[in-house]
Design a protein around this motif. Structure first.
Motif, short mmCIF file in Angstrom:
data_model
loop_
_atom_site.label_atom_id
_atom_site.label_comp_id
_atom_site.label_asym_id
_atom_site.label_seq_id
_atom_site.Cartn_x
_atom_site.Cartn_y
_atom_site.Cartn_z
N GLN A 42 0.85 -1.18 0.00
CA GLN A 42 0.00 0.00 0.00
C GLN A 42 0.90 1.24 0.00
N GLU A 43 0.57 2.20 -0.83
CA GLU A 43 1.40 3.40 -0.95
C GLU A 43 0.84 4.56 -0.14
N GLY A 67 -10.56 30.90 1.75
CA GLY A 67 -11.75 30.17 1.36
C GLY A 67 -11.49 28.95 0.48
N GLN A 68 -10.27 28.76 0.07
CA GLN A 68 -9.91 27.63 -0.79
C GLN A 68 -9.53 26.42 0.06
N LEU A 69 -9.73 25.24 -0.49
CA LEU A 69 -9.26 24.00 0.11
C LEU A 69 -8.06 23.50 -0.69
N PHE A 70 -7.04 23.08 0.03
CA PHE A 70 -5.83 22.57 -0.62
C PHE A 70 -5.49 21.20 -0.06
N ASN A 71 -5.29 20.24 -0.93
CA ASN A 71 -4.70 18.96 -0.55
C ASN A 71 -3.20 19.16 -0.61
N VAL A 72 -2.51 18.77 0.46
CA VAL A 72 -1.08 19.00 0.53
C VAL A 72 -0.40 17.68 0.91
N GLY A 73 0.38 17.16 -0.02
CA GLY A 73 1.09 15.92 0.21
C GLY A 73 2.41 15.94 -0.52
N ASN A 74 3.07 14.82 -0.54
CA ASN A 74 4.36 14.71 -1.18
C ASN A 74 4.21 13.94 -2.49
N ASP A 75 4.99 14.31 -3.48
CA ASP A 75 4.95 13.62 -4.77
C ASP A 75 5.59 12.25 -4.71
N GLU A 76 6.35 12.00 -3.67
CA GLU A 76 7.05 10.73 -3.49
C GLU A 76 6.08 9.73 -2.86
N HIS A 77 5.64 8.75 -3.62
CA HIS A 77 4.71 7.73 -3.14
C HIS A 77 5.50 6.48 -2.82
N LEU A 78 5.49 6.08 -1.54
CA LEU A 78 6.28 4.95 -1.09
C LEU A 78 5.39 3.87 -0.49
N GLU A 79 5.79 2.63 -0.69
CA GLU A 79 5.06 1.52 -0.09
C GLU A 79 5.33 1.48 1.41
N LEU A 80 4.34 1.02 2.17
CA LEU A 80 4.50 0.94 3.62
C LEU A 80 5.72 0.11 4.02
N ARG A 81 5.99 -0.95 3.27
CA ARG A 81 7.17 -1.76 3.60
C ARG A 81 8.46 -0.98 3.39
N ILE A 110 -7.48 0.85 3.65
CA ILE A 110 -7.82 1.82 2.61
C ILE A 110 -7.00 1.62 1.34
N GLY A 111 -6.12 0.63 1.34
CA GLY A 111 -5.27 0.44 0.17
C GLY A 111 -4.26 1.57 0.08
N SER A 112 -3.98 2.01 -1.12
CA SER A 112 -3.03 3.11 -1.32
C SER A 112 -3.77 4.44 -1.24
N TYR A 113 -3.09 5.43 -0.66
CA TYR A 113 -3.67 6.77 -0.62
C TYR A 113 -2.55 7.80 -0.64
N PHE A 114 -2.71 8.78 -1.51
CA PHE A 114 -1.82 9.94 -1.52
C PHE A 114 -2.60 11.11 -2.08
#
Length: 151
Positions: A42-43, A67-81, A110-114
């Motif tokens: 899972q990422e 008033g805006q909503l922003f999703n803020v995460g990292n572009d680096e998607h890593l597996e839990l392992r 939830i499987g993968s989420y980013f």
């Protein structure tokens, strides 16, 4: 701001209330086992606290941000392992164990989420700067130096 998997210095480690990364960090520093359910493919994206602060500051001064909503995460998607192995590597302690999903938790996998940070990038000019390996090394060093306060 909708933030994904924020980690870094000064995060609460004493219990399991702040997500999987503080649990992994605490257990690695205590030379315990980090449990990964299933095959660990899972990422997730993990966001270093300095990158969060920069995004918040940019939003505070952006004229179109209120008033805006922003999703803020990292572009680096890593597996839990991979994440667990990187925590163990940074700590120089602990070990990773893969176990089957417990029946009572299988339903909440939830499987993968980013997150998709494209709006924050476009409207705020923000980019995540900290790779997970760099951020987790800084984080582990911080807690190792202050273990009496946090662990």
């Amino acid at each position: 701001m909708r933030l994904t998997n924020v980690y870094g210095p000064r995060q609460r480690l004493r219990d399991d209330l702040q997500g999987f990364l503080p649990i992994f960090i605490r257990r690695a520093l205590a030379d315990e086992t980090l449990t990964v359910f299933g095959d660990g493919t899972q990422e997730r994206d993990c966001l270093y606290v300095d990158d969060v602060v920069e995004c918040l500051m940019l939003a505070a001064i952006a004229p179109d941000a209120p008033g805006q909503l922003f999703n803020v995460g990292n572009d680096e998607h890593l597996e839990l392992r991979e994440l667990a192995a990187d925590v163990v590597r940074a700590a120089g302690l602990g070990r990773v164990e893969h176990v089957p999903w417990p029946a009572d938790r299988d339903a909440i996998d939830i499987g993968s989420y980013f997150g998709d940070s494209s709006k924050a990038k476009r409207m705020l000019g923000w980019e995540p700067r900290t790779a997970f390996r760099e951020g987790i090394e800084r984080t582990v060093a911080f807690y190792r130096a202050r273990s009496a306060w946090y662990v």
